[in-house]
Design a protein around this motif. Structure first.
Motif, mmCIF file in Angstrom:
data_model
loop_
_atom_site.group_PDB
_atom_site.id
_atom_site.type_symbol
_atom_site.label_atom_id
_atom_site.label_comp_id
_atom_site.label_asym_id
_atom_site.label_seq_id
_atom_site.Cartn_x
_atom_site.Cartn_y
_atom_site.Cartn_z
ATOM 1 N N GLN A 43 0.825 -1.204 0.000
ATOM 2 C CA GLN A 43 0.000 0.000 0.000
ATOM 3 C C GLN A 43 0.867 1.266 0.000
ATOM 4 O O GLN A 43 0.754 2.125 0.872
ATOM 5 N N GLN A 44 1.777 1.336 -0.953
ATOM 6 C CA GLN A 44 2.673 2.470 -1.175
ATOM 7 C C GLN A 44 3.784 2.598 -0.126
ATOM 8 O O GLN A 44 4.596 3.504 -0.205
ATOM 9 N N ARG A 45 3.812 1.730 0.857
ATOM 10 C CA ARG A 45 4.892 1.786 1.861
ATOM 11 C C ARG A 45 6.004 0.822 1.469
ATOM 12 O O ARG A 45 5.761 -0.363 1.261
ATOM 13 N N LEU A 46 7.224 1.326 1.367
ATOM 14 C CA LEU A 46 8.355 0.465 1.055
ATOM 15 C C LEU A 46 8.664 -0.415 2.256
ATOM 16 O O LEU A 46 8.904 0.080 3.356
ATOM 17 N N LEU A 47 8.671 -1.733 2.037
ATOM 18 C CA LEU A 47 8.950 -2.683 3.113
ATOM 19 C C LEU A 47 10.419 -3.082 3.146
ATOM 20 O O LEU A 47 10.997 -3.243 4.221
ATOM 21 N N GLY A 48 11.013 -3.257 1.956
ATOM 22 C CA GLY A 48 12.410 -3.687 1.902
ATOM 23 C C GLY A 48 12.662 -4.520 0.667
ATOM 24 O O GLY A 48 11.933 -4.421 -0.328
ATOM 25 N N GLU A 49 13.685 -5.364 0.721
ATOM 26 C CA GLU A 49 14.078 -6.151 -0.442
ATOM 27 C C GLU A 49 14.103 -7.645 -0.141
ATOM 28 O O GLU A 49 14.343 -8.069 0.986
ATOM 29 N N LEU A 50 13.869 -8.386 -1.215
ATOM 30 C CA LEU A 50 14.056 -9.834 -1.222
ATOM 31 C C LEU A 50 15.288 -10.149 -2.066
ATOM 32 O O LEU A 50 15.411 -9.672 -3.199
ATOM 33 N N TYR A 51 16.214 -10.921 -1.527
ATOM 34 C CA TYR A 51 17.371 -11.407 -2.273
ATOM 35 C C TYR A 51 17.125 -12.884 -2.552
ATOM 36 O O TYR A 51 17.099 -13.700 -1.629
ATOM 37 N N ILE A 52 16.939 -13.234 -3.812
ATOM 38 C CA ILE A 52 16.474 -14.569 -4.185
ATOM 39 C C ILE A 52 17.552 -15.275 -4.995
ATOM 40 O O ILE A 52 18.118 -14.707 -5.936
ATOM 41 N N SER A 53 17.830 -16.503 -4.633
ATOM 42 C CA SER A 53 18.829 -17.311 -5.335
ATOM 43 C C SER A 53 18.222 -18.655 -5.703
ATOM 44 O O SER A 53 17.552 -19.295 -4.886
ATOM 45 N N PHE A 54 18.433 -19.076 -6.955
ATOM 46 C CA PHE A 54 18.011 -20.397 -7.421
ATOM 47 C C PHE A 54 19.277 -21.186 -7.749
ATOM 48 O O PHE A 54 19.945 -20.892 -8.745
#
Length: 612
Positions: free
Chosen positions: A364-375
């Motif tokens: 809802q327009q609020r920045l939560l953060g980041e996901l660092y994803i590795s496969f």
């Protein structure tokens, strides 16, 4: 060398695998930062803020009627700012402990852990800390919740001598279970296995054992023995002996823990340790825990020593193999219905599936953060989530790592995948201004409830044919067995932490039979078989309780149209509602524990009847 998708620096920018493997280990830097972490002095921190307010008053930056004394909100903010560095380092420490480290690196992390423990202990001993925890109970709902978290820390803050004795005994039990190997030196000729040469490509050769000496020793595991042994009495004898393998070694340590626990309970005014630990939980008494465990007990009529051979007769599920990247994209699309937005920060190579992703998350327009994803199949044998930095409104954005297998091919893969996403999103979306409120629920037996509920939702939305495709008779039996083993362990752990005269389950052999269909006269040996009895103790039930409650919430709210409101209520909880208020809003009354247990049991029975 850490094989991770993150850089050695704490900035956490994604690198290629080659660059990561060439990068220096980040552990020494973390240890250096940790050991330089200063002590937290609330008196000095409060005084500094007072001086700043006085200076602002003199300069006209504040109105003349502004009180010089710190408000409750200002004191809480000071505590948050003073402790967030400690909490961040602790999260990073837990992250790196999961890697294959050198002995020097492990020693460094241990020094860091001890330093953090000393810093926290010194903080808890300050009069200002206790005064603030008491004062917060008169604040707004968010402050009241923080106050309860601080009081919980104080209640578990035992003196150093007591903690040293307890941790030494717990470590002794871990060593005992790690070092005690069952030697399959079976004197009874009837229970000896054929030589290893008589087995080929995993096939079981059912030949009679001769009296000739064996040409090769059996070097397999207990599981291999149980799978290959055709005599059911031999399987039972060996399995039961394995459960008591560490009884002699661990008996003294476990008895010492029982004495220490009873000392803590008596000092706090409780009859036994179970009553002490459960007093602050949602299931607040041994009676309630027993009622729940009894409701979860269901006979599967397959004893543990027969499980391997029984499963071998059933065909494995042959579900489709699915791209994890595809399902992750579908998961992001569905989560958009809950008000979440995902923005990819790395360019996609056309025609190629990415092995790494960096995704910025908004709600809802609020920045939560980041996901660092590795496969990466080579590095990730399971789908896993880890917190790099916890999001705290007004203080910092979150960082979550998702280490995922490139493909999903079994019910375990799917369960781990949906749980990992749910845990990462839940950690990012928690809506409090305080770290402790975002990482701990009011009770330990409700802490994972939001992520477990979200995982249930994702599992059913992304894999609507989950049960049909991946859970045939073999998978269903394996899941049922795992659950009943947890139920039995929880009963053993509850009994161990109770007074001998008031034990909830005085006949554990009968309880074993209720789950597995056969009695086990030496069932008391099981207390020596698992670490959790010495660590979680009477709280071992909590994973079962939270899973059952999460499933009940999912089923009850299945037809709720506004998923965004439900996500806001159960996960974000920006209004800092109590657990009772949350449950009442989504389940309706009554929501006291006894009523919930009955309602959950009724829902399961109705679901089984519908399937029939």
């Amino acid at each position: 060398m850490l094989k991770t998708t993150l850089t050695a620096s704490l900035a956490l920018c994604l690198l290629s695998s080659a660059a990561v493997n060439a990068a220096p280990s980040p552990v020494p830097l973390l240890v250096e930062q940790c050991l330089r972490l200063p002590s937290i002095e609330l008196t000095s921190a409060f005084a500094i803020l007072k001086d700043r307010k006085a200076e602002a008053l003199e300069n006209g930056a504040l109105t003349p009627d502004t009180p010089l004394e710190l408000s409750l909100a200002e004191q809480a903010l000071v505590l948050e700012q003073q402790t967030i560095g400690l909490n961040n380092i602790n999260d990073r420490l837990k992250y790196y402990r999961g890697f294959n480290l050198s002995s020097e690196e492990r020693q460094g992390l241990l020094q860091c852990q001890l330093h953090l423990a000393d810093t926290l202990s010194q903080l808890l001993n300050q009069a200002e800390f206790k005064q603030l925890s008491d004062a917060l109970s008169q604040g707004n709902r968010e402050q009241v919740l923080l106050g309860s978290q601080l009081k919980s820390l104080l209640s578990q803050h035992w003196d150093l001598n007591y903690k040293a004795k307890l941790h030494t005994a717990q470590a002794s039990i871990r060593r005992g279970l790690a070092s005690q190997q069952l030697s399959l030196d079976i004197q009874n000729g009837q229970c000896q296995l054929p030589t290893e040469a008589q087995y080929s490509s995993g096939e079981i050769v059912l030949e009679e054992q001769t009296n000739e000496p064996k040409s090769e020793p059996f070097s397999g595991t207990i599981a291999n023995y149980l799978l290959k042994q055709t005599d059911p009495q031999c399987r039972q004898t060996v399995w039961q002996a394995y459960q008591g393998r560490a009884s002699e070694y661990n008996q003294t340590a476990l008895s010492r823990i029982a004495v220490l626990w009873q000392e803590a309970a008596t000092a706090a005014g409780f009859n036994d340790y179970a009553s002490l630990r459960l007093n602050s939980q949602q299931l607040s008494s041994p009676r309630l825990v027993k009622a729940f465990l009894d409701s979860q007990t269901e006979v599967i009529n397959v004893a543990p020593w027969d499980l391997g051979r029984h499963l071998a007769t059933l065909n494995a599920a042959d579900g489709p193999i699915i791209s994890t990247q595809t399902m992750l994209s579908e998961g992001f699309t569905y989560l958009a219905t809950m008000g979440l937005k995902f923005e990819s920060l790395l360019p996609q190579q056309q025609g190629k599936l990415p092995t790494q992703q960096m995704v910025r998350v908004y709600h809802q327009q609020r920045l939560l953060g980041e996901l660092y994803i590795s496969f990466d199949e080579a590095q990730h044998r399971r789908n896993n989530q880890q917190t790099l930095r916890q999001s705290v409104i007004g203080q910092q954005f979150g960082q979550q790592a998702l280490d995922l297998k490139p493909q999903l091919s079994s019910y375990k893969d799917i369960e781990q995948f949906t749980q990992a996403i749910a845990e990462a999103i839940t950690a990012l979306a928690r809506g409090s201004h305080f770290y402790l409120n975002n990482t701990l629920a009011p009770t330990m037996d409700s802490n994972q409830l939001p992520s477990l509920w979200l995982a249930e939702v994702l599992r059913h939305e992304l894999f609507p044919e989950f049960a049909a495709d991946y859970l045939n008779k073999r998978g269903s039996l394996a899941k049922a067995y795992a659950k009943q083993m947890k139920v039995f362990r929880a009963k053993v752990a509850l009994d161990f932490s109770q007074d001998l005269n008031t034990q909830s389950y005085p006949d554990l052999s009968a309880e074993f039979e209720k789950s597995f269909g056969q009695r086990w006269p030496q069932s008391s040996d099981y207390q020596y078989s698992f670490n959790a009895i010495a660590n979680e103790g009477p709280l071992y039930y909590q994973s079962l309780w939270q899973s059952a409650l999460a499933q009940f919430i999912y089923q009850t709210t299945l037809n709720t149209q506004d998923k965004a409101d439900l996500f806001q209520l159960l996960v974000v909880n920006e209004d800092a509602l109590t657990l009772s208020s949350q449950l009442s809003a989504c389940l309706g009354d009554p929501i006291d524990p006894a009523s919930l247990i009955q309602r959950m049991a009724k829902a399961v029975t109705e679901g089984q009847n519908q399937k029939q």
